[in-house]
Design a protein around this motif. Structure first.
Motif, mmCIF file in Angstrom:
data_model
loop_
_atom_site.group_PDB
_atom_site.id
_atom_site.type_symbol
_atom_site.label_atom_id
_atom_site.label_comp_id
_atom_site.label_asym_id
_atom_site.label_seq_id
_atom_site.Cartn_x
_atom_site.Cartn_y
_atom_site.Cartn_z
ATOM 1 N N GLU A 69 0.615 6.340 6.433
ATOM 2 C CA GLU A 69 0.564 4.874 6.608
ATOM 3 C C GLU A 69 0.500 4.524 8.094
ATOM 4 O O GLU A 69 -0.218 3.598 8.502
ATOM 5 C CB GLU A 69 1.782 4.217 5.970
ATOM 6 C CG GLU A 69 1.872 2.694 6.138
ATOM 7 C CD GLU A 69 0.744 1.918 5.455
ATOM 8 O OE1 GLU A 69 0.215 2.410 4.445
ATOM 9 O OE2 GLU A 69 0.389 0.832 5.971
ATOM 10 N N ARG A 113 -10.682 7.475 4.917
ATOM 11 C CA ARG A 113 -10.482 6.856 6.236
ATOM 12 C C ARG A 113 -11.144 7.654 7.343
ATOM 13 O O ARG A 113 -10.915 7.424 8.510
ATOM 14 C CB ARG A 113 -8.979 6.730 6.537
ATOM 15 C CG ARG A 113 -8.167 5.905 5.618
ATOM 16 C CD ARG A 113 -8.374 4.420 5.563
ATOM 17 N NE ARG A 113 -8.600 3.645 6.723
ATOM 18 C CZ ARG A 113 -7.932 2.531 7.004
ATOM 19 N NH1 ARG A 113 -6.927 2.169 6.241
ATOM 20 N NH2 ARG A 113 -8.252 1.797 8.046
ATOM 21 N N GLU A 130 -2.998 4.909 9.166
ATOM 22 C CA GLU A 130 -3.807 3.780 8.662
ATOM 23 C C GLU A 130 -3.526 2.511 9.465
ATOM 24 O O GLU A 130 -4.445 1.750 9.771
ATOM 25 C CB GLU A 130 -3.483 3.549 7.183
ATOM 26 C CG GLU A 130 -3.950 4.681 6.272
ATOM 27 C CD GLU A 130 -4.265 4.191 4.879
ATOM 28 O OE1 GLU A 130 -3.323 4.121 4.066
ATOM 29 O OE2 GLU A 130 -5.428 3.876 4.606
ATOM 30 N N ARG A 168 0.851 -1.206 0.000
ATOM 31 C CA ARG A 168 0.000 0.000 0.000
ATOM 32 C C ARG A 168 0.885 1.254 0.000
ATOM 33 O O ARG A 168 0.654 2.204 -0.743
ATOM 34 C CB ARG A 168 -0.891 -0.022 1.239
ATOM 35 C CG ARG A 168 -1.740 1.203 1.470
ATOM 36 C CD ARG A 168 -2.758 0.972 2.580
ATOM 37 N NE ARG A 168 -2.138 0.734 3.888
ATOM 38 C CZ ARG A 168 -2.837 0.417 4.999
ATOM 39 N NH1 ARG A 168 -4.150 0.257 4.929
ATOM 40 N NH2 ARG A 168 -2.241 0.255 6.168
ATOM 41 N N SER A 205 -7.943 13.028 -0.451
ATOM 42 C CA SER A 205 -8.929 12.006 -0.845
ATOM 43 C C SER A 205 -8.692 10.722 -0.060
ATOM 44 O O SER A 205 -9.632 10.063 0.394
ATOM 45 C CB SER A 205 -8.853 11.740 -2.354
ATOM 46 O OG SER A 205 -7.634 11.065 -2.679
ATOM 47 N N TRP A 206 -7.428 10.368 0.142
ATOM 48 C CA TRP A 206 -7.117 9.176 0.945
ATOM 49 C C TRP A 206 -7.542 9.394 2.396
ATOM 50 O O TRP A 206 -8.074 8.502 3.041
ATOM 51 C CB TRP A 206 -5.625 8.863 0.880
ATOM 52 C CG TRP A 206 -5.134 8.451 -0.476
ATOM 53 C CD1 TRP A 206 -5.856 7.880 -1.487
ATOM 54 C CD2 TRP A 206 -3.789 8.586 -0.960
ATOM 55 N NE1 TRP A 206 -5.041 7.649 -2.577
ATOM 56 C CE2 TRP A 206 -3.770 8.071 -2.285
ATOM 57 C CE3 TRP A 206 -2.588 9.086 -0.434
ATOM 58 C CZ2 TRP A 206 -2.620 8.045 -3.060
ATOM 59 C CZ3 TRP A 206 -1.434 9.054 -1.204
ATOM 60 C CH2 TRP A 206 -1.454 8.536 -2.503
ATOM 61 N N ARG A 254 1.184 4.026 -3.023
ATOM 62 C CA ARG A 254 0.904 5.451 -2.824
ATOM 63 C C ARG A 254 2.067 6.299 -3.356
ATOM 64 O O ARG A 254 1.861 7.358 -3.949
ATOM 65 C CB ARG A 254 0.678 5.753 -1.337
ATOM 66 C CG ARG A 254 -0.585 5.103 -0.765
ATOM 67 C CD ARG A 254 -1.144 5.927 0.352
ATOM 68 N NE ARG A 254 -2.209 5.278 1.135
ATOM 69 C CZ ARG A 254 -3.436 5.087 0.706
ATOM 70 N NH1 ARG A 254 -3.751 5.408 -0.534
ATOM 71 N NH2 ARG A 254 -4.359 4.556 1.506
#
Ligand code: HGY
Ligand code: MN
Ligand code: MN
Length: 418
Positions: free
Chosen positions: A110, A58, A113, A16, A53-54, A20
Motif C-alpha cells: 500500500e 502497477r 501504491e 483498498r 498480480s497486483w 486486499r
C-alpha cells in the motif's frame, strides 16, 4: 518537503488495504475466519501469485531469490542506491489469523501504491518484501527467508530441512516457485539494503490497554527453540510392570513439569512453551517408544535464556532416566535493539499525523530481527483485538491498519530520500 510528505500518507486508501486483506484471507481461509496458509504450501503459492498480480498491474518489478523471498520494487531516481525495504511474511500458523505477517506485506505494498498515486519520486528504490517461512511451524527454524537473506543461516542447510512429515524444504520450494513463478535474482540471497521498516500487529494487549494506535517498537526480545527427543521402549500396556518400563512419555512429562517449574519466574517475563508433541507409536495400549517435543523460550535478557538452557540440559539428564534423550537447539536469536534513527522517525511521523503512540518492545519474533543486522531497522505496531494472535479469531480495525500504513509510508519516503 513537508507538504510532499503529507501527500504520501494522504494517498493511503483504508478501503483498498482492507479489501486486499479480505482477498488474501480467502487463501487458506478457515471456517472460523482465520487462515491456514503454511510456508511453501499451495495456499502460500496462491498468495504469492495474488501479490504478484497486483504488483504487475502497477508496473512494479517483481523478483524472488533462492530461498523464495518475494520482492516488489518501485524504482527510485538513483537505481544504484541501496533500497529502502519494508515487508513481513505471508505464511501463517496452522490456526493463524489474517493479519499476522500479512499486514506488514500489504502495508508495504500500500505504501508503494500511495507513493505512486501521489506521484512522489524517491531517490532510493522502495521495495516491499514477503519473506519465506517466518512462522517456522511447518519447517524450522522460523524467520528463515530473512535469516538466509541476512547471512544468519546457510542457504543449503535451510534447503535440506524437513517438515514434520519428512517433506524436504527444497522440494516444497520448487513446487511453490513452479506454482508462482517469478524472475529469480541469481546468486545467493542477500543484497545491500539502506533501511528496513516492518509493520505488524502487536500480537499482545499493550496498545489496546493503553488506548494507543501506534507502537514505536524499540526492540525484540531474545528467543531460543529446541527439539527434545526421548527414546523409550515399546511394550505391552497390560503386562509390562512399571519397574521394567522405558516409558518415553512418562520421561517427557517429568521433564516438562520440571521445566514449567524452573521457568515460573516471579515477574512473569520468561516465556516457556511446549507447542508440538509427538508420541509414537501412538497406540493406546503400547508404552510409548519415542517422544519428540519442541521448547520455545523467550526473554529480553540473553543471559536468562542461557541460564535456562543450562537448566534444561540438567533437568533432561536427571529426569529422562531410564530413557536416553537428546536436545537439539534449533534457533538462538539474541535480543535485537532497533536503530534510534528509525525509532525516532517512526515516533516523529506518528506525532506529525496526530496519532496516539507509545514506545514498546516486541514480545514476538519478526523478520526485522535478522534484517537489523544488515542495516538500520525498526518496526511499527498497530493494536489487535484483546492482543490475541496465533489464533483464528485474531482481529484488527481497518482504521488502525491504515493509520500504521500512513506512518509507514511517510517513514519510507523520508528514508528513501536520505
Ligand atoms: O513466534 C513468533 O514470535 C512469530 O510470531 N512467528
Ligand atoms: Mn508475524
Ligand atoms: Mn506469527
Amino acid at each position: 518537503m513537508e507538504a510532499a510528505v503529507k501527500r504520501s500518507s494522504g494517498a493511503v486508501q483504508e478501503d483498498r488495504l482492507w479489501q486486499r486483506h479480505a482477498e488474501m484471507a480467502e487463501l487458506g481461509g478457515t471456517p472460523k475466519g482465520g487462515v491456514n496458509r503454511q510456508a511453501l504450501s499451495a495456499e502460500d503459492a496462491a498468495a504469492r501469485t495474488l501479490l504478484m498480480s497486483w504488483a504487475k498491474a502497477r508496473n512494479f518489478a517483481v523478483f524472488t531469490d533462492a530461498i523464495g523471498n518475494l520482492f516488489v520494487r518501485r524504482d527510485g531516481a538513483d537505481a544504484k542506491a541501496p533500497p529502502v525495504m519494508s515487508g513481513s511474511h505471508m505464511d501463517s500458523q496452522p490456526t493463524g489469523g489474517r493479519f499476522d505477517g500479512m499486514y506488514g506485506v500489504l502495508a508495504a505494498f500500500e505504501a508503494l501504491e500511495a507513493l505512486e498515486d501521489a506521484g512522489i519520486r524517491t531517490r532510493r528504490p522502495v521495495i516491499a518484501v514477503a519473506w519465506t517461512n517466518e512462522e517456522g511451524s511447518r519447517f524450522q527454524p522460523g524467520a528463515m527467508g530473512s535469516a538466509v537473506f541476512a547471512g544468519v543461516y546457510k542457504l543449503d542447510e535451510m534447503l535440506a530441512t524437513k517438515d514434520w512429515k519428512g517433506v524436504v524444504l527444497k522440494d516444497a520450494l520448487g513446487e511453490t516457485l513452479k506454482a508462482a513463478p517469478a524472475p529469480m535474482r541469481d546468486g545467493n540471497p542477500g543484497f545491500d539494503v539502506g533501511f528496513y521498516v516492518e509493520a505488524h500487529i502487536e500480537q499482545g494487549p499493550r496498545l489496546e490497554a493503553a488506548h494507543k494506535t501506534i507502537g514505536v517498537v524499540t526492540a525484540i526480545q531474545g528467543s531460543r527453540r529446541y527439539i527434545v527427543e526421548i527414546d523409550g521402549e515399546e511394550a505391552h500396556a497390560g503386562t509390562t510392570p512399571r519397574a521394567a518400563r522405558k516409558d518415553a512419555y512418562a520421561a517427557a512429562t517429568r521433564i516438562a513439569a520440571a521445566m514449567y517449574e524452573a521457568t515460573n519466574d516471579a515477574d512473569d517475563t520468561l516465556r516457556f512453551t511446549i507447542g508440538h508433541v509427538e508420541v509414537l507409536p501412538g497406540s493406546p495400549n503400547t508404552v510409548p517408544g519415542k517422544v519428540t517435543f519442541t521448547i520455545d523460550m523467550r526473554h529480553p535478557d540473553d543471559a536468562v535464556l542461557e541460564a535456562h538452557e543450562k537448566k534444561l540440559h540438567d533437568i533432561v539428564s536427571r529426569k529422562a532416566r531410564p530413557c536416553p534423550a537428546r536436545i537439539e537447539r534449533v534457533t538462538s536469536v539474541a535480543p535485537t535493539g532497533f536503530d534510534t534513527r528509525v525509532i525516532d522517525l517512526v515516533r516523529a511521523k506518528a506525532q506529525a499525523l496526530k496519532l496516539s503512540h507509545m514506545d514498546m518492545p516486541s514480545g514476538a519474533g519478526h523478520d526485522a530481527m535478522h534484517i537489523a543486522r544488515l542495516c538500520p531497522a525498526g518496526m511499527i505496531f498497530v493494536p489487535c483485538e484483546r492482543g490475541i494472535s496465533h489464533n483464528e479469531i485474531e482481529n484488527a480495525a481497518p482504521s488502525d491498519l491504515a493509520a500504521g500504513t500512513r506512518v509507514l509510508v511517510e517513514v519510507l519516503q523520508e528514508l528513501a530520500n536520505r
